[in-house]
Design an enzyme around this catalytic site. Structure first.
Site, PDB file in Angstrom:
ATOM      1  N   LYS A  94      -0.860   0.278  -7.173  1.00  0.00           N
ATOM      2  CA  LYS A  94      -0.460  -0.351  -8.282  1.00  0.00           C
ATOM      3  C   LYS A  94      -1.322  -1.455  -8.999  1.00  0.00           C
ATOM      4  O   LYS A  94      -1.558  -1.066 -10.127  1.00  0.00           O
ATOM      5  CB  LYS A  94       0.857  -1.160  -7.877  1.00  0.00           C
ATOM      6  CG  LYS A  94       2.148  -0.359  -7.546  1.00  0.00           C
ATOM      7  CD  LYS A  94       3.215  -1.053  -7.480  1.00  0.00           C
ATOM      8  CE  LYS A  94       4.201  -0.632  -6.276  1.00  0.00           C
ATOM      9  NZ  LYS A  94       5.307  -1.198  -6.004  1.00  0.00           N
ATOM     10  N   LYS A 106       1.849  -6.418   1.853  1.00  0.00           N
ATOM     11  CA  LYS A 106       3.332  -6.109   1.727  1.00  0.00           C
ATOM     12  C   LYS A 106       3.896  -6.888   3.053  1.00  0.00           C
ATOM     13  O   LYS A 106       3.019  -6.840   4.133  1.00  0.00           O
ATOM     14  CB  LYS A 106       3.584  -4.610   1.701  1.00  0.00           C
ATOM     15  CG  LYS A 106       4.994  -4.336   1.507  1.00  0.00           C
ATOM     16  CD  LYS A 106       5.398  -4.695   0.015  1.00  0.00           C
ATOM     17  CE  LYS A 106       6.665  -4.216  -0.388  1.00  0.00           C
ATOM     18  NZ  LYS A 106       6.682  -4.033  -2.006  1.00  0.00           N
TER      19      LYS A 106
END
Ligand code: GLU
Length: 414
Positions: A94, A106
């Site tokens: 992304k 993450k």
């Protein structure tokens, strides 16, 4: 063959394909297939009944060649190591696609926030930050909200980090409440970005927005705001769902009343008796389908029966590779997750920039900047998809992976 791969394996499969297409050597594939760092932590928390529960949490940092890693923290019972790793790779992709100076990270904690009290959630959020504090920070790895985490949880995490470091560090985390240095427009950013994608996809397909039938699976942060934006723009939102079930009405749902009645986890269908299942919802008639919940919802089992001509993935990983193939062959236009839901991290980046400079933008400025980034990114991916005659997912991965591969090369890592 790809249908039996888990989320991490299928992500690695497409990353490898993209790097091969770009002509990178095997060693680059080896580097980018796994996160550089993966930390597992065990967090003892005193519950309200005075018992102690040990929670397991993770933080994965995929690649920091471009800059600090960036990505959300999810609270969910199904969180696991491979999922967090895959999510960190998706964040890298992304950030590459929307051209941010970040790599992907993450985090996740195995828990069910729906069954925990406010104070238990606070203790867990603070405990997680204490556990990972050595590897995160405003120039190292910057967390944000994800599934079932929100601005309140970001506020506790920011406060805990600031206490540990003994200075105020609003730039440690994004998705904060505006009074604590959050950005205008961050709360709605993922949905805004998805709405921009829907408009661009409709243009490519020469379809109008007015009265277009939209199904949205999931009524959390992305799904609920998107339902509102689509409804306000004149589209017909015919289906929505939450964890417990779905509502479908060919004439269009009363979105404003549903929004009023949803709880903070996006639950609303429990109030109705005429519900259908999430699975049934996906196959109902519509023009645009937006999976905005969790992974692996559109698979080789149901891909043939999906009636939408455009799928915009607001969730991370909702469509398997086998389903992507079936749908692409059926000429369904898929706007893949790593492009479609990048609006969230774009405005997170804006939040971090504003925190660093100590000067804050208006909502209109944030939206205008987001619009520019999302349009450019869509056109980039769409052009590669057409020029190289590859599906939109592979096209997006190709764009996303290139910057970190180049950065890793310039740093002399490979
Ligand atoms: N959790 C969101 C995502 O999956 C946002 C990440 C961020 O803002 O850093 O893109």
């Amino acid at each position: 063959m790809t249908e039996n791969l888990n989320v991490l394996q299928s992500t690695q499969f497409v990353v490898e394909k993209a790097l091969t297409l770009l002509g990178y050597p095997q060693v680059m594939i080896e580097l980018l297939k796994e996160p550089l760092r993966m930390m597992t932590v065990r967090i003892p928390i005193r519950m309200d009944d005075d018992s102690v529960r040990i929670f397991t949490g993770y933080r994965a940092q995929h690649n920091d060649a471009v800059g600090p890693t960036k990505g959300g923290v999810r609270f969910h019972p199904d969180v696991n190591e491979d999922e967090v790793k895959a999510l960190s790779i998706w964040m890298s992709l992304k950030c590459g696609i929307v051209d941010l100076p970040f790599g992907g990270g993450k985090g996740g904690i195995i828990c069910d926030p729906r069954t925990m009290s406010f104070r238990e959630l606070e203790r867990l959020s603070r405990g997680y930050v204490r556990a990972i504090s050595q590897i995160v920070g405003p120039t190292k790895d910057i967390p944000a909200p994800d599934v079932m985490t929100n601005s309140q949880i970001m506020a506790w995490m920011m406060d805990e980090y600031s206490r540990i470091r003994e200075f105020d560090a609003p730039n440690f985390i994004t998705g904060k409440p505006v009074v604590l240095g959050g950005s205008q427009g961050r709360e709605t950013a993922t949905a805004k970005g998805v709405a921009i994608m829907i408009n661009l996809a409709l243009l490519k397909r020469k379809l109008p927005l007015l009265d277009t039938r939209v199904i949205i699976q999931g009524f959390g942060n992305a799904g609920s705001y998107l339902a509102k934006f689509m409804h306000d723009a004149g589209a017909r939102v015919v289906g929505i769902s939450d964890f417990y079930g779905a509502l479908y009405d060919e004439k269009g749902l009363d979105i404003n009343s549903l929004l009023d009645r949803r709880d903070s986890f996006g639950t609303v269908t429990k109030l109705f008796t005429n519900t259908i299942t999430n699975k049934e919802l996906l196959e109902r008639p519509c023009d645009i389908l937006v999976p905005a919940a969790i992974e692996n919802q559109i698979t080789s089992d149901n891909a043939e029966r999906i009636q939408a001509s455009i799928i915009v993935e607001a969730a991370n990983g909702p469509t398997t590779l086998a389903a992507t193939k079936i749908l692409t062959e059926r000429d369904v236009l898929i706007v893949p997750d790593v492009l479609a839901n990048a609006g969230g991290v774009v405005v997170s980046y804006f939040e971090w920039v504003q925190n660093n400079q100590g000067y804050y933008w208006t909502e209109a400025e944030v939206h205008a900047k987001l619009q520019v980034v999302m349009e450019k990114s869509f056109e980039n991916v769409y052009t590669i998809h057409k020029e190289k005659n590859i599906d939109m997912r592979l096209a997006a991965y190709t764009v996303g992976v290139q910057k970190m591969a180049e950065a890793s090369k310039f740093r002399g890592w490979v």
